[in-house]
Design an enzyme around this catalytic site. Structure first.
Site, mmCIF file in Angstrom:
data_model
loop_
_atom_site.group_PDB
_atom_site.id
_atom_site.type_symbol
_atom_site.label_atom_id
_atom_site.label_comp_id
_atom_site.label_asym_id
_atom_site.label_seq_id
_atom_site.Cartn_x
_atom_site.Cartn_y
_atom_site.Cartn_z
ATOM 1 N N LYS A 118 -11.971 6.446 18.486
ATOM 2 C CA LYS A 118 -11.550 7.854 18.493
ATOM 3 C C LYS A 118 -12.115 8.568 17.261
ATOM 4 C CE LYS A 118 -8.037 7.906 15.272
ATOM 5 N NZ LYS A 118 -8.035 6.571 14.757
ATOM 6 N N GLY A 121 0.847 -1.199 0.000
ATOM 7 C CA GLY A 121 0.000 0.000 0.000
ATOM 8 C C GLY A 121 0.871 1.233 0.000
ATOM 9 N N ALA A 122 0.738 2.048 -1.056
ATOM 10 C CA ALA A 122 1.594 3.227 -1.199
ATOM 11 C C ALA A 122 0.835 4.511 -0.882
ATOM 12 C CB ALA A 122 2.175 3.283 -2.606
ATOM 13 N N GLY A 123 -0.240 4.373 -0.092
ATOM 14 C CA GLY A 123 -1.000 5.549 0.343
ATOM 15 C C GLY A 123 -0.217 6.340 1.379
ATOM 16 N N ASN A 163 -13.733 13.183 10.093
ATOM 17 C CA ASN A 163 -14.673 12.860 11.164
ATOM 18 C C ASN A 163 -15.208 14.150 11.792
ATOM 19 O OD1 ASN A 163 -14.364 9.847 11.277
ATOM 20 N ND2 ASN A 163 -12.238 10.438 11.609
#
Lengths: 375, 375
Positions: A220, A27-29, A288
């Site tokens: 959270k 994953g290269a996010g 959020n």
């Protein structure tokens, strides 16, 4: 005699703090790519593999080393791999880090399984709840998903390490100081992963509390939507509600404690970086909080989430509220939770899923939670 | 027979939730005057007395009801008194609220003592440490100052109630929802004070932990300076340090726990509104944070505090750090504290009083406190 030195040498390579290890990041996010920074600073061999969603990221990284999300260059010497080069990317890995969001974790991990070998350590930055793969009505935490997917011949032979605590990815790339927790049932595995990543800026604490870390990591986000509502109230009459936000912060910590305890986790995570620390950073900014602000400003919950989804914005806390809400009957059935101990969570569910008025509902939460016995 | 009804009636007046009480607030500054709002909403007779520093405030309030600090009108029907009208202001009070800052508390309380009568309840919004009046080298908390000043004939007859938790005064005037704690050794007195002030917006929890509430009230200011430093680092290289701030928040909570425990207070205050809640609101804005930002941006501590003092800005957290630092040997002597458990506090002292470089020192705090055993 040679084999003897070989064993010592290979072990040294594998667990030694100062020796080069092979680390593959899937994953290269934002977060996956950010972890290349401390790893390269420590001189490790780093393979960064992109999913089919990361093709443009890998393109640019191969071209000039710039990560298009972070808008800056990553460290030199990283090996980049496209989606179809998974086998090569995984070759000889000592540590595999799942830099994948929660919704993609299972599918990517399945693809990686054929290349896993005994002795490899698997780290994961994904956080949250998911439905049990074997029972679609059952909510479980992501570590359980990974354990379930492991083929029989590897069960107990691949230790998992989970990352929690406040950590904006780009600040890791910038080498700003941070502090995260690595939690694992296998403390040695957590220490090993720490030995590869820890620098004078990227600080890592070790924990055995996988459950507490995961519950906090998910919740959270959920509670930050609620804290965002207090920020949004100023749209109603122009008045700040800092008192309300701070009080809700405290109730959020208390309820993360209730859920963590019910799930069998430790309170130390709740008052540590995964709980208090990550709630602090999450409620300051982000998607959020934005969803909360919009609802606090008067938009009904279902309309607000639709609007964000139409703009292709994923709100992790929204899913966490739904999962947690579905988890409650499971925990009540076990006799480990009384839902009356989660008034803030209930309010968030009612606001977001049943379009109750945010302001009136939060005012009632403040009445109920003040002096509330959370024990 | 009449005396019998009189006793019942007077008791009813005094402790009844829904009956009018006489409340005298000493100090017409931000917090003292803000508490007139819930009191008047509940229909009580409210006397607001200004110190010699509040003359202009009282002038304007008498003129048109506007409070010049809050920049809005207070409730109708409040009786205003000047400094020289203390006796009249105190007459027939059931509850006296000390709306005085910590440095002025003792001198105002001394003036009020002649008018105190058995059965009155005294509340105080002042927070922090002070030197013992009997031993100028000894640091004590403000509740001890009030107890010490009480003349012998009133000892044990005037219960004190202390207010903690996140509470920006102007939001009380605006009737935004909040949640505070009232702590007292005399729980009935705390409940009585709550019964007079509690509304659907002004929420009050009850606590017996006077020590924990006071320690948190003082130290949240101290640690907010440290959190401000993380905000200030962006002046050095333009980079945000949200990860650092969130991690420091967690260490601050842990160290408030260490100090509270050493002083004999309860951890419930630390993870409640007086600790976590008040730290959250204090680190978001205000003078403590500003001092931290200035130091984080590179200005030496002694220069930064001088600059703020030259501008007549009092920074409560700065004094709290000094007091806490002087308190440490007292607690070590008693064998209830090991100063090595307060690395963040030590760093703040070194930055502010010894001009150590803020960035370098905080980086070391992050190294030391990550995974630190605060038990």
């Amino acid at each position: 005699m040679l084999w003897f030195f070989y064993i010592i040498y290979s072990n040294y390579i594998k667990r030694g703090t100062y020796n080069m290890a092979n680390v593959t990041i899937l994953g290269a996010g934002a977060m996956g790519s950010a972890l290349t920074t401390p790893l390269r600073k420590n001189g490790h061999n780093v393979n960064l593999w992109g999913t089919h969603l990361d093709t443009k990221i890998i393109d640019q990284l191969k071209k000039d080393g710039t990560h298009i999300k972070h808008k800056c260059k990553l460290e030199d010497g990283i090996n980049y791999f496209y989606n179809e080069e998974l086998e090569e990317a995984m070759k000889d890995a000592d540590l595999v880090i799942m830099g994948i969001t929660s919704d993609g974790l299972a599918s990517v991990f399945k693809k990686a399984i054929p290349y896993l070998k005994e002795g490899m350590v698997v780290g994961s930055v994904a956080k949250g709840f998911e439905y049990d793969l074997k029972d679609k009505d059952k909510v479980i935490i992501l570590p359980d998903i990974l354990e379930e997917l492991l083929p029989e011949n590897l069960v107990g032979k691949i230790p998992f390490v989970f990352v929690g605590g406040p950590c904006k990815a780009v600040e890791v790339v910038w080498e700003c100081p941070n502090s995260v927790d690595y939690a694992s049932k296998d403390i040695e595995a957590a220490k090993y992963m720490r030995s590869l990543l820890v620098t004078d800026k990227y600080n890592v604490g070790i924990s055995s509390d996988v459950i507490g870390l995961e519950i906090c990591a998910a919740m959270k986000n959920a509670y930050s939507i609620g804290l965002g509502m207090a920020e949004g109230f100023k749209e109603l009459d122009g008045k700040l509600n800092n008192n309300c936000k701070a009080a809700l912060f405290t109730f959020a910590v208390a309820e993360m404690g209730v859920l963590t305890k019910a799930m069998g986790g430790s309170y130390s995570s709740v008052i540590g970086q995964p709980g208090v620390g990550d709630l602090e950073i999450t409620c300051e900014a982000g998607r959020n909080r934005i969803l909360g602000e919009v609802c606090g400003g008067g938009m009904p919950g279902t309309k607000a989430i639709k609007k964000m989804r139409d703009e292709d914005i994923t709100v992790e806390g929204y899913n966490a509220i739904k999962f947690a809400w579905e988890l409650i009957p499971q925990l009540e059935e076990k006799g480990v939770l009384d839902r009356s101990k989660l008034p803030f969570l209930q309010a968030l569910y009612e606001i977001l899923f049943e379009d109750k008025n945010a302001y009136d509902t939060i005012v009632k939460v403040m009445n109920k939670c003040t002096g509330f016995d959370y024990e």
